[in-house]
Design a protein around this motif. Structure first.
Motif: not given
Length: 271
Positions: A9-11, A51-66, A223-228
């Motif tokens: 998906e990154i590729q 959606i055309d740029q993002a490979v992941a979505y990360k909801p922070n639970l605190a914002f919903y639990e509140a 500093a952080g990227m690897n072959k994949r």
């Protein structure tokens, strides 16, 4: 999702962008307040425009639990709206004794069907392994975070001059594998990323702190990227609050596109 599926998906998108879905009522565009579920509509529009740029979505639970019980319903509707080819992360930072961790894992992986959940490793192996028992799911362990207080414990060194975060990486990488464990490493900790990569060369890293918190995307990739690729770089406020007006979706898209362009260049350079 497997690591290869994430990389594919990154590729395909030439991007390693993760969008944080962290809605704050006071920051929602005012025209959404008349909607039956303003936060869900906000999330849906952000997703449609990124959606055309993002490979992941990360909801922070605190914002919903509140928001109470209705907030969790909004979160589930948001998850159901996301397509299957994006990686979903429950930013919950759970960590408890084994039985409790097992119930947390069941909640996030079976009930809500997240692909991954962030977990605090402070209580040790038996608090983490229940999450690793779910095939095809991921644990994202807190290793080196971006907040100021990370210095309080994570950088403490032992008699061999090994920092605590390094010991966490060394110990926990053997609890699973690069196919079910990722690590959180804050973008503002880029000076330590090479040390992280020496310990976990093949694992994916979830990197918050680029943009609003001052982290450098270029330095993180160098500093952080690897072959994949091996990186999921999160941006929350810089994208979802790019505008507080009716054009917030288009503004979010513009910010995501700018990041994707930079990420494409970095992928071609380092990956």
């Amino acid at each position: 999702m497997t690591s290869q599926e994430i990389f594919a998906e990154i590729q395909r998108k030439q991007s390693f962008l993760c969008v944080g879905l962290d809605p704050v009522w006071e920051k929602l565009p005012r025209h959404l307040h008349r909607e039956e579920d303003p936060v869900y509509v906000f999330n849906r529009i952000i997703i449609d425009h990124t959606i055309d740029q993002a490979v992941a979505y990360k909801p922070n639970l605190a914002f919903y639990e509140a928001m109470g019980p209705g907030g969790l319903e909004t979160l589930q509707k948001t998850l159901d709206y996301l397509p299957n080819n994006v990686f979903t992360i429950a930013d919950a930072k759970r960590g408890d004794i084994g039985n409790t961790s097992g119930l947390y894992a069941r909640a996030f992986f079976q009930q809500m069907n997240f692909d991954a959940v962030t977990v605090a490793p402070y209580m040790g192996r038996d608090s983490v392994t229940p999450f690793l028992e779910f095939e095809g799911k991921w644990v994202i362990l807190l290793a080196l975070t971006s907040n100021e207080g990370s210095q309080d414990f994570q950088m403490l060194t032992d008699e061999h001059h090994h920092a605590l975060f390094e010991r966490v990486l060394e110990k926990s990488k053997n609890w699973g594998s690069s196919e079910n464990i990722m690590f959180v490493v804050g973008a503002t900790q880029v000076s330590h990323l090479q040390s992280v990569r020496k310990i976990v060369p093949d694992h994916f890293l979830l990197v918050p702190g680029v943009g609003a918190q001052g982290g450098s995307l270029e330095e993180v990739a160098r500093a952080g990227m690897n072959k994949r690729c091996g990186l999921l770089v999160n941006s929350s406020r810089g994208i979802i609050y790019a505008s507080g007006a009716e054009d917030f979706g288009l503004a979010a898209k513009k910010e995501a596109q700018q990041l994707q362009i930079s990420m494409e260049k970095l992928l071609n350079t380092y990956c």
